[in-house]
Design a protein around this motif. Structure first.
Motif, PDB file in Angstrom:
ATOM      1  N   GLY A   1       0.821  -1.181  -0.160  1.00 22.18           N
ATOM      2  CA  GLY A   1       0.083  -0.008   0.180  1.00 22.18           C
ATOM      3  C   GLY A   1       0.778   1.182  -0.068  1.00 22.18           C
ATOM      4  N   TRP A   2       1.795   1.181  -0.430  1.00 20.65           N
ATOM      5  CA  TRP A   2       2.899   2.316  -0.522  1.00 20.65           C
ATOM      6  C   TRP A   2       3.092   2.832  -1.815  1.00 20.65           C
ATOM      7  CZ3 TRP A   2       7.195  -1.428   1.808  1.00 20.65           C
ATOM      8  CH2 TRP A   2       6.812  -1.584   3.122  1.00 20.65           C
ATOM      9  N   ALA A   3       3.627   3.997  -2.009  1.00 22.14           N
ATOM     10  CA  ALA A   3       3.608   4.768  -3.472  1.00 22.14           C
ATOM     11  C   ALA A   3       4.299   3.667  -4.166  1.00 22.14           C
ATOM     12  CB  ALA A   3       4.381   5.955  -3.199  1.00 22.14           C
ATOM     13  N   GLU A   4       4.254   3.174  -5.353  1.00 27.08           N
ATOM     14  CA  GLU A   4       4.716   2.423  -6.267  1.00 27.08           C
ATOM     15  C   GLU A   4       6.110   2.612  -6.364  1.00 27.08           C
ATOM     16  OE1 GLU A   4       3.615   0.750 -10.702  1.00 27.08           O
ATOM     17  OE2 GLU A   4       2.245   1.968  -9.491  1.00 27.08           O
ATOM     18  N   ASP A   5       6.613   3.792  -6.332  1.00 23.58           N
ATOM     19  CA  ASP A   5       8.131   4.070  -6.725  1.00 23.58           C
ATOM     20  C   ASP A   5       9.094   4.106  -5.218  1.00 23.58           C
ATOM     21  OD1 ASP A   5       7.069   6.518  -5.712  1.00 23.58           O
ATOM     22  OD2 ASP A   5       8.017   7.606  -7.673  1.00 23.58           O
ATOM     23  N   THR A   6       8.243   3.896  -4.052  1.00 17.74           N
ATOM     24  CA  THR A   6       9.169   3.840  -2.864  1.00 17.74           C
ATOM     25  C   THR A   6      10.337   3.239  -2.934  1.00 17.74           C
ATOM     26  OG1 THR A   6       6.919   4.208  -1.858  1.00 17.74           O
ATOM     27  CG2 THR A   6       9.080   3.574  -0.474  1.00 17.74           C
ATOM     28  N   GLY A   7      11.609   4.197  -3.025  1.00 13.64           N
ATOM     29  CA  GLY A   7      13.108   3.163  -2.861  1.00 13.64           C
ATOM     30  C   GLY A   7      13.582   3.067  -4.225  1.00 13.64           C
ATOM     31  N   LEU A   8      12.722   3.483  -5.101  1.00 10.95           N
ATOM     32  CA  LEU A   8      13.270   2.964  -6.547  1.00 10.95           C
ATOM     33  C   LEU A   8      13.374   4.477  -7.448  1.00 10.95           C
ATOM     34  CD1 LEU A   8      10.771   0.040  -7.208  1.00 10.95           C
ATOM     35  CD2 LEU A   8      13.085  -0.057  -7.191  1.00 10.95           C
ATOM     36  N   THR A   9      13.726   5.403  -6.965  1.00 14.44           N
ATOM     37  CA  THR A   9      13.600   6.722  -7.860  1.00 14.44           C
ATOM     38  C   THR A   9      15.227   6.932  -8.177  1.00 14.44           C
ATOM     39  OG1 THR A   9      13.843   7.728  -5.956  1.00 14.44           O
ATOM     40  CG2 THR A   9      11.691   7.807  -6.713  1.00 14.44           C
ATOM     41  N   PHE A  10      15.925   5.684  -8.924  1.00 18.48           N
ATOM     42  CA  PHE A  10      17.118   5.893  -9.325  1.00 18.48           C
ATOM     43  C   PHE A  10      17.072   6.550 -10.720  1.00 18.48           C
ATOM     44  CE2 PHE A  10      17.172   1.966  -6.667  1.00 18.48           C
ATOM     45  CZ  PHE A  10      18.032   2.293  -5.700  1.00 18.48           C
ATOM     46  N   THR A  11      17.916   7.601 -10.895  1.00 18.45           N
ATOM     47  CA  THR A  11      18.186   7.915 -12.136  1.00 18.45           C
ATOM     48  C   THR A  11      19.174   7.149 -12.952  1.00 18.45           C
ATOM     49  OG1 THR A  11      17.932  10.381 -11.525  1.00 18.45           O
ATOM     50  CG2 THR A  11      19.181   9.896 -13.594  1.00 18.45           C
ATOM     51  N   PRO A  12      18.799   6.772 -14.153  1.00 17.01           N
ATOM     52  CA  PRO A  12      19.875   5.771 -14.954  1.00 17.01           C
ATOM     53  C   PRO A  12      21.272   6.480 -14.841  1.00 17.01           C
ATOM     54  CG  PRO A  12      17.770   6.193 -16.099  1.00 17.01           C
ATOM     55  CD  PRO A  12      17.727   7.127 -14.878  1.00 17.01           C
ATOM     56  N   LEU A  13      22.069   5.312 -14.992  1.00 17.53           N
ATOM     57  CA  LEU A  13      23.673   5.706 -14.898  1.00 17.53           C
ATOM     58  C   LEU A  13      24.010   6.228 -16.371  1.00 17.53           C
ATOM     59  CD1 LEU A  13      24.957   2.762 -12.918  1.00 17.53           C
ATOM     60  CD2 LEU A  13      24.620   4.899 -12.101  1.00 17.53           C
TER      61      LEU A  13
END
Length: 351
Positions: free
Chosen positions: A337-349
């Motif tokens: 039930g968290w925001a879908e992008d929690t902990g995943l907001t990596f900018t591409p290398l």
């Protein structure tokens, strides 16, 4: 797992590429309190001994798999194990009520016969497989939100399905005309040693493999069935290219009518409008694998070839992220039930 509560996460198979990528993501995930790592092949060592680049992390011993111990100390379990292993673990954890996300292929098919035919191994019972939700978040998020067991998609099926399903749901292509030409970096084969992924064999070479028999073919076809309720056979040909990470799928299909690129683009925009990890490229600009490495994004470019009346879709992902660990965490976020992008907001290398 709501509000400000943090959780204990277990990773079974932490020394493979998918497992160690999970650890990297979970280490900076705001909801994670503790990561517990399990490894059959490296039990008794620490994760830092296997992967020195993780020296800055809290000491992470690699423990032998013990179902009772895992169930007692875990709020969520990720299994990043070789084929034929997780189906022996997850049903036992389910008796304890522990949510599980499987990164292997063991639970991806509702029929055990399909898995056994393509993988050549046994899997869970048909009754258990009926309880499993297939975890392609952009298409099945409502089912994922209610699930206790998620079958994380394969890397090729993720890239292929995200590029293909809007066309099928929009009913604009001839189903038996679908061709998927896919290229993958060598990390898709895992960390185990083999001649096929040896540097001297792969470098300065591109090779097709498992033509007509790749185990991800029925997974893509099953996704088509999930969306259209039709049995469709596709042509899927994977290739190994001399790079570490990345998948590029070029998808070809004949149009049913004379749809314009405006109409095709509208199907994709409408489908992925509120999906944070699918990025549609401006017309005439096509994505490269390098542009998603290290991220959970799937980038898509579209063209309509009016001469042949075919649509061409280019879909790229990082196979270890959106094709494995990143998508697994995306599924966990939805389950919790968290925001879908929690902990995943990596900018591409880049580069």
């Amino acid at each position: 797992m709501e509000g400000g509560e943090t959780v204990r996460v277990s990773v079974i198979g932490a020394t493979g590429y998918g497992g160690v990528e999970l650890v990297r993501i979970l280490h900076q995930h705001p909801k994670v309190d503790e990561i517990i790592c399990y490894s059959h092949s490296h039990g008794g060592m620490t994760l830092q001994e296997v992967f020195p680049h993780l020296t800055n992390l809290r000491h992470l011993p690699l423990q032998e798999v013990n179902i009772n111990q895992i169930a007692e100390q875990s709020d969520i379990v990720f299994t990043a194990t070789p084929a034929g292993v997780s189906h022996q673990i997850i049903p036992s954890l389910q008796k304890w009520g522990v949510p599980c996300i499987d990164l292997s292929g063991d639970l991806r098919f509702p029929s055990p016969e399909v898995y056994e035919k393509w993988y050549g191994k046994k899997t869970a019972s048909a009754s258990f497989l009926q309880k499993v939700v297939y975890g392609l978040p952009e298409w099945f998020s409502s089912q994922i939100a209610e699930a206790q067991v998620i079958a994380n998609p394969g890397c090729y099926p993720t890239a292929a399905s995200l590029g293909l399903l809007p066309l099928l749901s929009g009913d604009v292509i001839i189903e038996n005309s679908i061709l998927v030409d896919a290229k993958s970096g060598v990390s898709g084969a895992g960390r185990s040693l083999s001649l096929g992924t040896h540097y001297g064999e792969v470098n300065e070479s591109v090779a097709a493999y498992k033509i007509g028999v790749h185990q991800h073919t029925p997974e893509i076809e099953e996704n088509i069935k999930r969306v259209t309720n039709k049995e469709v056979a596709i042509t899927f040909t994977p290739h190994l290219v001399p790079m570490t990470r990345g998948i590029l799928c070029t998808i070809y299909a004949s149009l049913k009518g004379n749809q314009t690129i405006d109409e095709i683009e509208a199907l994709f925009r409408d489908r992925y409008r509120n999906k944070p990890f699918v990025r549609l490229r401006p017309r005439g600009i096509y994505p490269k694998t390098k542009e998603v490495v290290g991220s959970n994004y799937c980038d898509i470019g579209i063209q309509v070839d009016t001469r042949t009346n075919r649509v061409v879709v280019i879909s790229v992902i990082d196979n270890v992220m959106k094709g494995a660990a990143g998508q697994a965490v995306q599924n966990w976020n939805i389950m919790s039930g968290w925001a879908e992008d929690t902990g995943l907001t990596f900018t591409p290398l880049y580069p």
